[in-house]
Design a protein around this motif. Structure first.
Motif, mmCIF file in Angstrom:
data_model
loop_
_atom_site.group_PDB
_atom_site.id
_atom_site.type_symbol
_atom_site.label_atom_id
_atom_site.label_comp_id
_atom_site.label_asym_id
_atom_site.label_seq_id
_atom_site.Cartn_x
_atom_site.Cartn_y
_atom_site.Cartn_z
ATOM 1 N N ARG B 419 0.828 -1.199 0.000
ATOM 2 C CA ARG B 419 0.000 0.000 0.000
ATOM 3 C C ARG B 419 0.862 1.248 0.000
ATOM 4 O O ARG B 419 0.371 2.360 0.008
ATOM 5 C CB ARG B 419 -0.945 -0.002 1.187
ATOM 6 N N ASP B 420 2.176 1.067 0.017
ATOM 7 C CA ASP B 420 3.066 2.223 -0.015
ATOM 8 C C ASP B 420 4.394 1.776 -0.630
ATOM 9 O O ASP B 420 4.631 0.587 -0.802
ATOM 10 C CB ASP B 420 3.286 2.731 1.414
ATOM 11 N N ILE B 421 5.241 2.769 -0.920
ATOM 12 C CA ILE B 421 6.546 2.431 -1.471
ATOM 13 C C ILE B 421 7.428 1.787 -0.401
ATOM 14 O O ILE B 421 7.209 1.993 0.795
ATOM 15 C CB ILE B 421 7.256 3.674 -2.068
ATOM 16 N N ILE B 422 8.396 1.023 -0.862
ATOM 17 C CA ILE B 422 9.322 0.366 0.073
ATOM 18 C C ILE B 422 10.318 1.400 0.560
ATOM 19 O O ILE B 422 10.699 2.317 -0.166
ATOM 20 C CB ILE B 422 10.007 -0.824 -0.628
ATOM 21 N N TYR B 423 10.759 1.197 1.795
ATOM 22 C CA TYR B 423 11.586 2.207 2.468
ATOM 23 C C TYR B 423 12.955 2.404 1.789
ATOM 24 O O TYR B 423 13.335 1.662 0.888
ATOM 25 C CB TYR B 423 11.764 1.779 3.930
ATOM 26 N N LEU B 424 13.690 3.398 2.287
ATOM 27 C CA LEU B 424 14.987 3.791 1.727
ATOM 28 C C LEU B 424 16.019 2.670 1.776
ATOM 29 O O LEU B 424 15.932 1.769 2.593
ATOM 30 C CB LEU B 424 15.548 4.979 2.508
ATOM 31 N N LYS B 425 17.027 2.795 0.924
ATOM 32 C CA LYS B 425 18.141 1.860 0.955
ATOM 33 C C LYS B 425 19.245 2.432 1.854
ATOM 34 O O LYS B 425 19.398 3.650 1.931
ATOM 35 C CB LYS B 425 18.690 1.662 -0.461
ATOM 36 N N PRO B 426 20.009 1.541 2.500
ATOM 37 C CA PRO B 426 21.089 2.045 3.354
ATOM 38 C C PRO B 426 22.233 2.626 2.520
ATOM 39 O O PRO B 426 22.284 2.435 1.305
ATOM 40 C CB PRO B 426 21.545 0.802 4.119
ATOM 41 N N SER B 427 23.130 3.262 3.220
ATOM 42 C CA SER B 427 24.276 3.888 2.544
ATOM 43 C C SER B 427 25.103 2.846 1.775
ATOM 44 O O SER B 427 25.302 1.735 2.269
ATOM 45 C CB SER B 427 25.138 4.553 3.616
ATOM 46 N N PRO B 428 25.560 3.176 0.570
ATOM 47 C CA PRO B 428 26.345 2.179 -0.192
ATOM 48 C C PRO B 428 27.680 1.871 0.478
ATOM 49 O O PRO B 428 28.243 2.726 1.169
ATOM 50 C CB PRO B 428 26.552 2.857 -1.544
ATOM 51 N N TRP B 431 31.441 4.241 -2.511
ATOM 52 C CA TRP B 431 30.878 5.362 -3.262
ATOM 53 C C TRP B 431 31.389 5.327 -4.686
ATOM 54 O O TRP B 431 32.582 5.192 -4.923
ATOM 55 C CB TRP B 431 31.225 6.690 -2.587
#
Lengths: 243, 586
Positions: B419-428, B431
């Motif tokens: 029902r919503d977008i999936i949460y953020l990804k952690p820091s790579p 870089w």
């Protein structure tokens, strides 16, 4: 000595850039968590402006754009992230969700397309290199070891197959350079039958729709394909997402 | 003479080019130039004996001019060919009047030309009052809700007014004017009725189209649908085959349908967000008015056996967006993901969730609460069901086994209920910068890529050579010949420095016999002067000299010269002769 100093300076610059990127990334994440989406967008964009090109930045930026109701930019950045990680379920789910929220139709890939997009371009190149190395080893073995040479040569079919499949994968990703993907970023985008202002309207394109370029002319018109239909659109309505 | 011919060709060529330029032209035509309000006209721009691009026609108030594409024509009359490129534009009037189209500047082979055309639009025969198309046909949109909530279904009604006397084919299409984003799915319009009404002293046929809409986001949504329909109009231009009588006109169906896009009012709806304040933890996205039922069964099980919780939510609202209510987790039982269950009823959703009691201490399944946002009272409502008493028999030995077998079937059926977008990804972890060269584009990679191929080529060459030598004794011995000669010559030099004349001539003899033995693939006893000179006739004299000298010295016949000088001279001759033989193809 000079070379060592230069190397040390380069390493120091890389380390400092990484630390700065890490801090900005954390701040952007905190802003997102607090619901300050505009700030999160600004910080993620700063990372991109600084030359960072990680899929995590594109993905998180897309999330922030989605929360900020800018669906076109969200779709654009989800697609950008997808090029690097086509199997990532989070990217695929959010991309699908954003397109659905925008009312845009997602093209259904063919079975071949599904297969070739299981790996990214660099992964296909890795498979091809692996196949090539394996083929070299097997051929060298067949040359040096006389016993059971027939079976060794039969085994060569595996790396040859790997290289051929990789070539198909490479060809597919290369199509993104030839037939680039664009995202509709302006409202009232209407594809016309011809590349002339005043030409008959063919179909409307919703904001954030992902379209594939089929043709182009020098006057700023692009023939795009969307939902199986082709029509001409001015480039001011769309933004190229293909690398 | 040559100059005269060149000049003649140039003049004729120049005249031809000038003539072709003179023949090129561009023309604008509007046919017909007199049309009724419901009729259309075709504007053409013809580039004669030349090519030309489509020209952008300036907008004319009251006319809609659309480019239709281009065509080309080639004609040959009396062995003289002429060609045309024709660009076509369709003119659809929206009100009566006299119109001038242009002037527009067209560029063609002969230069530039200004083009203009006239068009008169008059009232339709069957409606002397109408000045505009919008007075004959128009549409109106309304909604049953002024400000619905996000995910709340609301009705839209679209009425299409057609003045009595105008014939349409009954097909309606919505060509745009709807919100471009934020809507939940595409709107499906259905014609729900037809009636006649009196409006401004005219009778109108009114067609009613209805749909139900939902939004995914809050904000202002504007609806101004562009309704397109086809009007049936008698054909204006007829080919005259002697059947111009109206009887034949009707008989042969001399009518055509023309698409028209109708004017419509704009409906702005302010869609409200579901409030964050006082939102219960058990809210799972339901917006509307709902009933909630829960069934639990079987109620008597052994520990490790599954109990199914069947949840039913029915009512009016965003049923498809509701995720299943949560069952409070407990260490006493294992809880699996809920799955949606298909249902035949349109206004209900069903979920099933399996839980497995781990021991006999479980006496009931905790109460399950369903919270939703009531759009009528604009507040959150919570309905609770349970707790549900169950009897669990303790069977400690089998518990683990049963739990391990159940999930596979349940998880396969589980549907992702997003029902919503999936949460953020952690820091790579690392870089990556745009300026960085991709690994497969680096020079090092290219070099490394070549190495295995080079290695393979090398192995291939070595093995091929090895195989060739193994199968060909003569060739293998041929390749050994120079090495054998060199080894013995070196031995000869060494013993010469020591002053050992016997050893020197023995070494030279060995060099001679081993070299020619290998070179000519002869057995050791077969290396004689006759055998060698037969194969190398061009160096026969030098070889004869070498053979004789070496043999004589080996058998003790000395020369008059100093022994060391003779050895040096002989060695030089020997080396030169063998080098000459080595270069020679035998």
């Amino acid at each position: 000595m000079k070379k060592l100093t230069s190397l040390a300076l380069v390493l120091l610059t890389v380390v400092l850039a990484s630390v700065a990127s890490e801090n900005t990334f954390s701040s952007a994440q905190a802003a997102y968590d607090d619901g300050r989406y505009a700030e999160a967008i600004m910080l993620y964009n700063k990372l991109l402006d600084d030359g960072v090109d990680n899929l995590e930045v594109h993905y998180n930026l897309a999330n922030a754009y989605f929360k900020d109701s800018d669906l076109a930019s969200a779709v654009w950045h989800y697609r950008k992230a997808w090029y690097d990680a086509p199997r990532d379920p989070d990217i695929r789910a959010n991309f699908h969700f954003a397109l659905n929220a925008a009312g845009a139709i997602e093209s259904q890939p063919s079975i071949t397309e599904k297969i070739v997009t299981t790996l990214s371009l660099s992964e296909w190149i890795m498979v091809a290199v692996g196949g090539y190395l394996l083929l070299t080893v097997l051929l060298a073995t067949a040359l040096l070891v006389k016993t059971d040479r027939r079976n060794t040569l039969k085994l060569c079919m595996i790396p040859i197959l790997l290289v051929l499949i990789s070539a198909a994968g490479w060809w597919h990703w290369n199509q993104h350079h030839l037939n680039q993907e664009w995202v509709v970023v302006q409202t009232e985008a209407t594809a016309l039958f011809g590349p002339v202002k005043g030409s008959t309207a063919h179909y409307k394109l919703p904001l954030a729709a992902l379209v594939r370029q089929r043709n182009a002319d020098s006057k700023g018109w692009v023939e795009v394909e969307y939902d199986g239909k082709r029509g001409w659109l001015q480039t001011r309505y769309i933004s190229r997402v293909s690398p | 003479m040559r100059n005269f011919r060149t000049a003649t060709i140039s003049i004729v060529g120049g005249l031809l080019v000038a003539a072709s330029a003179f023949a090129a032209d561009v023309q604008m035509n509007i046919k017909p130039e007199l049309i009724s309000l419901l009729d259309r006209s075709l504007l053409t721009i013809e580039f004669i004996d030349g090519n030309g691009n489509a020209v952008e026609i300036p907008e004319v108030d009251g006319l809609n001019i659309q480019y239709q594409g281009q065509s080309s024509e080639t004609r040959i009359v009396n062995f003289k060919s002429s060609s045309k490129v024709i660009h076509k534009y369709l003119i659809t009037p929206s009100k009566v009047g006299d119109y001038t189209i242009g002037p527009i500047t067209a560029q063609y082979k002969g230069g530039e030309k200004e083009l203009a055309g006239q068009l008169r639009v008059i009232k339709p025969e069957d409606d002397a009052e109408a000045q505009k198309v919008s007075e004959i046909m128009f549409s109106r949109i309304t909604s049953d809700r002024d400000s619905p909530h996000v995910h709340e279904p609301f009705g839209l009604e679209l009425k299409v007014f057609i003045r009595d006397g105008v014939q349409i084919d009954g097909n309606f299409g919505i060509r745009g004017g709807m919100p471009e984003s934020g809507m939940d799915g595409e709107l499906q319009w259905k014609v729900s009725g037809r009636e006649r009404t009196d409006m401004n002293d005219s009778i109108f046929n009114v067609y009613t189209l209805r749909t139900t809409a939902k939004t995914l986001t809050a904000g202002t949504f504007s609806f101004q649908p562009q309704v397109q329909l086809n009007v049936i109009i008698p054909r204006q231009q007829r080919r005259s085959w002697g059947f111009d009588d109206p009887f034949f006109g009707d008989m042969f169906g001399r009518q055509e349908t023309r698409p028209f896009t109708l004017d419509c009012n704009r409906l702005d709806l302010d869609v409200r967000a579901v409030p964050m304040e006082r939102r219960p933890d058990t809210f799972t996205g339901g917006v509307g008015i709902f009933d909630f039922d829960v069934e639990v069964g079987p109620k008597k099980v052994k520990a490790g056996e599954p109990i199914t919780v069947k949840i039913r939510i029915a009512g009016k609202g965003n049923l498809t967006k509701i995720t299943p209510p949560l069952i409070e987790e407990s260490h006493e039982f294992k809880l699996y993901d809920a799955r949606s269950v298909p249902t035949d009823k349109p206004n209900e959703v069903r979920f099933e969730q399996v839980l497995i009691p781990k021991s006999g201490t479980v006496t009931n399944i905790p109460a399950i609460s369903f919270s939703y946002f009531n759009t009528t009272t604009t507040d959150f409502r919570t309905i609770s069901q349970g707790p549900f008493p169950v009897q669990v028999e303790d069977v400690p030995q089998q518990t683990a086994q049963v739990i391990a077998t159940v999930p596979s079937t349940i998880q396969q059926e589980t549907k992702i209920l997003g029902r919503d977008i999936i949460y953020l990804k952690p820091s790579p972890k690392r870089w990556r910068f745009k300026a960085d060269t991709t690994w497969y584009r680096t020079r090092l990679f290219n070099v490394i890529l070549i190495l295995p191929a080079l290695l393979l080529i090398l192995i291939s060459i070595i093995t091929s050579r090895k195989n060739k030598l193994a199968g060909n004794v003569a060739l293998a011995r041929r390749q050994k010949a120079p090495k054998a000669a060199r080894r013995n010559v070196q031995r000869a030099e060494q013993v010469m420095r020591q002053g050992d004349a016997t050893g020197f001539y023995e070494a030279l003899w060995d060099a001679l016999t081993e070299y020619f033995g290998h070179r000519l693939n002869l057995a050791p006893g077969e290396v004689t002067l006759v055998a060698v000179t037969a194969k190398v006739p061009k160096n026969a004299s030098e070889l004869e000299n070498l053979f004789h000298t070496i043999e004589q010295r080996r058998y003790g016949i000395q020369s008059a010269e100093s022994s060391k000088d003779e050895m040096k001279l002989l060695l030089r001759e020997f080396t030169a002769t063998l080098k000459a033989c080595e270069r020679r193809k035998l």
